[in-house]
Design an enzyme around this catalytic site. Structure first.
Site, PDB file in Angstrom:
ATOM      1  N   ARG A 222       0.852  -1.185   0.000  1.00 28.25           N
ATOM      2  CA  ARG A 222       0.000   0.000   0.000  1.00 28.25           C
ATOM      3  C   ARG A 222       0.890   1.237   0.000  1.00 28.25           C
ATOM      4  O   ARG A 222       1.753   1.373   0.871  1.00 28.25           O
ATOM      5  CB  ARG A 222      -0.884   0.047   1.259  1.00 28.25           C
ATOM      6  CG  ARG A 222      -1.695  -1.218   1.505  1.00 28.25           C
ATOM      7  CD  ARG A 222      -2.959  -1.252   0.673  1.00 28.25           C
ATOM      8  NE  ARG A 222      -3.518  -2.600   0.582  1.00 28.25           N
ATOM      9  CZ  ARG A 222      -4.505  -3.056   1.342  1.00 28.25           C
ATOM     10  NH1 ARG A 222      -5.038  -2.279   2.253  1.00 28.25           N
ATOM     11  NH2 ARG A 222      -4.962  -4.282   1.181  1.00 28.25           N
ATOM     12  N   GLU A 224      -0.043   4.228   0.629  1.00 23.01           N
ATOM     13  CA  GLU A 224      -0.671   5.317   1.377  1.00 23.01           C
ATOM     14  C   GLU A 224       0.396   6.035   2.204  1.00 23.01           C
ATOM     15  O   GLU A 224       1.176   5.409   2.884  1.00 23.01           O
ATOM     16  CB  GLU A 224      -1.737   4.760   2.340  1.00 23.01           C
ATOM     17  CG  GLU A 224      -2.648   3.723   1.752  1.00 23.01           C
ATOM     18  CD  GLU A 224      -3.819   4.320   1.007  1.00 23.01           C
ATOM     19  OE1 GLU A 224      -3.883   5.563   0.946  1.00 23.01           O
ATOM     20  OE2 GLU A 224      -4.639   3.561   0.483  1.00 23.01           O
ATOM     21  N   ARG A 230      -0.330   1.969  13.126  1.00 24.39           N
ATOM     22  CA  ARG A 230      -1.053   0.784  12.643  1.00 24.39           C
ATOM     23  C   ARG A 230      -1.054   0.646  11.124  1.00 24.39           C
ATOM     24  O   ARG A 230      -1.845  -0.093  10.572  1.00 24.39           O
ATOM     25  CB  ARG A 230      -2.477   0.789  13.208  1.00 24.39           C
ATOM     26  CG  ARG A 230      -3.222   2.047  12.919  1.00 24.39           C
ATOM     27  CD  ARG A 230      -4.499   2.221  13.726  1.00 24.39           C
ATOM     28  NE  ARG A 230      -5.125   3.444  13.288  1.00 24.39           N
ATOM     29  CZ  ARG A 230      -4.750   4.660  13.673  1.00 24.39           C
ATOM     30  NH1 ARG A 230      -3.779   4.810  14.543  1.00 24.39           N
ATOM     31  NH2 ARG A 230      -5.334   5.725  13.197  1.00 24.39           N
ATOM     32  N   HIS A 231      -0.166   1.383  10.451  1.00 19.94           N
ATOM     33  CA  HIS A 231      -0.066   1.283   8.995  1.00 19.94           C
ATOM     34  C   HIS A 231       1.350   0.981   8.553  1.00 19.94           C
ATOM     35  O   HIS A 231       2.302   1.523   9.093  1.00 19.94           O
ATOM     36  CB  HIS A 231      -0.464   2.619   8.347  1.00 19.94           C
ATOM     37  CG  HIS A 231      -1.904   2.943   8.496  1.00 19.94           C
ATOM     38  ND1 HIS A 231      -2.841   2.582   7.566  1.00 19.94           N
ATOM     39  CD2 HIS A 231      -2.567   3.565   9.477  1.00 19.94           C
ATOM     40  CE1 HIS A 231      -4.032   2.992   7.970  1.00 19.94           C
ATOM     41  NE2 HIS A 231      -3.903   3.589   9.129  1.00 19.94           N
ATOM     42  N   GLU A 363      -9.316  -2.038  13.054  1.00 17.26           N
ATOM     43  CA  GLU A 363      -9.910  -2.828  11.997  1.00 17.26           C
ATOM     44  C   GLU A 363      -8.958  -3.953  11.635  1.00 17.26           C
ATOM     45  O   GLU A 363      -7.822  -3.709  11.254  1.00 17.26           O
ATOM     46  CB  GLU A 363     -10.125  -1.912  10.792  1.00 17.26           C
ATOM     47  CG  GLU A 363     -11.118  -2.405   9.811  1.00 17.26           C
ATOM     48  CD  GLU A 363     -11.288  -1.391   8.688  1.00 17.26           C
ATOM     49  OE1 GLU A 363     -11.243  -0.173   8.964  1.00 17.26           O
ATOM     50  OE2 GLU A 363     -11.430  -1.820   7.544  1.00 17.26           O
ATOM     51  N   SER A 366     -11.706  -7.208   6.557  1.00 23.33           N
ATOM     52  CA  SER A 366     -12.971  -6.831   5.959  1.00 23.33           C
ATOM     53  C   SER A 366     -13.317  -7.823   4.871  1.00 23.33           C
ATOM     54  O   SER A 366     -12.443  -8.462   4.290  1.00 23.33           O
ATOM     55  CB  SER A 366     -12.939  -5.391   5.450  1.00 23.33           C
ATOM     56  OG  SER A 366     -12.207  -5.303   4.286  1.00 23.33           O
ATOM     57  N   ARG A 414      -2.120  -6.774  12.085  1.00 25.34           N
ATOM     58  CA  ARG A 414      -3.150  -6.181  12.942  1.00 25.34           C
ATOM     59  C   ARG A 414      -3.680  -7.226  13.926  1.00 25.34           C
ATOM     60  O   ARG A 414      -3.921  -6.926  15.089  1.00 25.34           O
ATOM     61  CB  ARG A 414      -4.304  -5.660  12.082  1.00 25.34           C
ATOM     62  CG  ARG A 414      -3.947  -4.449  11.241  1.00 25.34           C
ATOM     63  CD  ARG A 414      -4.478  -3.180  11.872  1.00 25.34           C
ATOM     64  NE  ARG A 414      -4.122  -2.006  11.118  1.00 25.34           N
ATOM     65  CZ  ARG A 414      -4.986  -1.277  10.403  1.00 25.34           C
ATOM     66  NH1 ARG A 414      -6.257  -1.643  10.328  1.00 25.34           N
ATOM     67  NH2 ARG A 414      -4.585  -0.203   9.773  1.00 25.34           N
TER      68      ARG A 414
END
Length: 440
Positions: A222, A224, A230-231, A363, A366, A414
């Site tokens: 990712r 981002e 947490r990333h 989270e 998903s 996570r």
RNA sequence: GCCCUGGUGGUGUAGCCCGGCCCAGCAUAGGAGGCUGUCGCCCUCCCGACGCGGGUUCGAAUCCCGCCCAGGGCGCCA
């Protein structure tokens, strides 16, 4: 002596865990890394660490060869040594037994000191430790995290295999975005532009039409630009896809899977849990299921800023986490907030057959029921501003028929944070990748 | 990208608000020595630091500006 092959007679005969009072009197050869050396006059205690734990090695000045005694007392932590000796049953020794040294072989001694102590209460900043991560991982508490991670992976694999899933691997170099958005790392693939995969999503869906039940445990990327605890830019995703199933089925699968993982960790990692001072509890199944609308109303009532149709903000998630400690699901998200492949509900297309697995405010996973009609998929792509032409390779498969299917993606790191209670994702990742860290 | 906090020996910190009492305290690691049942041993002595650049001032670790780095928060998501 550094760099020489293992000399004659210095093969390991026992691991630390094998040294017990019951084998007293046996001659053994133990190998490992020195954790500490304590000299007490004519007595010397060395704590040796190997694959299975630690062991006390003892030397008495009046019973040991003088050179061996001198060499041993002069050792520093992080020396890799071999010890030959006799097992003694000693009540005062840590495991009720110890090895009394006859002979010593030093494989390697540190040229410099690591910037931290093996048992220190105060550790250097994570940043400093990551620079020499492998050395940091010699710390028993750091090791415990990854031994637990290993157990979690073992549990997940055997659970899914028992349920009839087959493990697959899909390309990490891809030609176009999987879910749109800009969060991809571009790279040069010969003379073409390519990307690192952000998810095996479309591949696993395709494969579910052939194998019915597939899973993949692998890296996803990712781009981002987030700097939070947490990333990460590279994470390990546990992706599962199942034909002839809907989101209710895969939620059940997912909660059973994490239950199994936690059960196995409790059974097999008690030492590690103790080292980390973790009080782990099995979640009670079925997990709580909270609909998006319920969560939305609760937050609204508490004057937390929420906007229907959008993901919950971090402060909103924190609030939900306070109200719902432990594992729970948030289900039936607004269709607009979910990717194009998520199936809208038949009875109310504004809502979707989707869920997030939460742990407090974090989270973890998903998933949802997937769109299995080619035309609906193309329409949903367009509605989300994506170009169906770029997804031709994917839509094509749907023209040949596609079973109903559902699945989820679980962020392994996570999940590790949830199990260990460690609040920085870098701490549960061997070699974390983020915006600024590309080495080691 | 924006906002907030912070950078002091190898490491973790005290001191900074309120400039001089700081040639910088404590702990741990390291060096030298002592100790025969330790177990994150203990005891004595020694070594070692104010992120970088400018400014204010008689005087700066301390105040001001810029830069770099780190941590936290927010957006996004697993």
């Amino acid at each position: 002596m550094v760099g020489l092959p293992i000399p004659e007679g210095w093969k390991r005969s026992h691991f630390s865990a094998d040294i017990k009072p019951s084998i007293k009197g046996e001659k053994v050869t133990v190998l490992g890394m020195v954790l500490s050396v304590r000299k007490q006059g004519g007595l010397c205690f060395v704590i040796l660490q190997d694959r299975y734990g630690t062991l006390q090695v003892t030397a008495h000045k009046d019973r040991t060869e003088p050179q061996v005694f001198e060499r041993l007392t002069g050792l520093k932590a992080h020396s890799y040594i071999g010890v030959k000796g006799v097992v003694k049953a000693i009540e005062k020794a840590p495991r009720g037994a110890e090895v009394e040294v006859d002979d010593l072989y030093v494989f390697s001694e540190p040229k410099r000191l690591p910037p931290f102590d093996m048992f220190a209460k105060t550790l250097p900043s994570l940043d400093k430790r990551l620079e020499i991560r492998a050395v940091d991982l010699r710390r028993p508490t750091a090791q415990a995290v990854f031994k637990i991670r290993h157990q979690v992976l073992q549990a997940i694999r055997s659970f899914l295999v028992e349920k009839g899933f087959i493990e697959v691997n899909t390309p990490k170099i891809i030609g176009s975005a999987t879910e749109g958005g800009a969060a991809l790392f571009p790279l040069l693939y010969y003379d073409k532009e390519a990307f690192l995969a952000q998810s095996p999503q479309l591949y696993k869906e395709q494969l579910s039409s052939a194998f019915e039940r597939v899973f993949e445990i692998g890296p996803v990327f990712r781009a981002e630009k987030f700097k939070t605890p947490r990333h990460l830019s590279e994470i390990t995703s546990v992706d599962v896809e199942m034909a002839f199933a809907d989101y209710e089925d895969v939620m059940k699968l997912l909660e059973e899977m994490i239950h199994r993982a936690i059960t196995d960790v409790l059974d097999k990692c008690s030492e590690e849990l103790k080292a980390l001072e973790i009080e782990l509890e099995k979640p009670r199944l079925p997990l709580k299921r909270l609909t998006y609308n319920e969560a939305y109303k609760t937050l609204k009532k508490l004057d937390v800023e929420v906007s229907w149709g959008e993901d919950f903000s971090t402060p909103a998630l924190r609030k939900l986490g306070e109200l719902n400690p432990g594992f729970y699901f948030i289900t039936d998200w607004p269709t607009v907030s979910k990717p194009f492949y998520i199936k809208p509900r038949e009875d109310n297309p504004r809502l979707s057959e989707s869920f997030d697995l939460m742990h407090g405010s974090l989270e973890l996973a998903s998933g949802g029921s997937r769109v299995s009609s080619r035309d609906l998929l193309a329409r949903r792509l367009r509605r989300q501003g994506l170009n169906p032409k770029l997804f031709e390779y994917h839509l094509r498969v749907y023209e040949y028929g596609m079973p109903p299917h559902a699945g989820f993606g679980l962020g392994l790191e996570r999940f590790m944070m949830a199990i260990t209670g460690i609040s920085n994702i870098r701490e549960v990742t061997l070699f974390p990748r983020d915006q600024t860290r590309l080495t080691p």
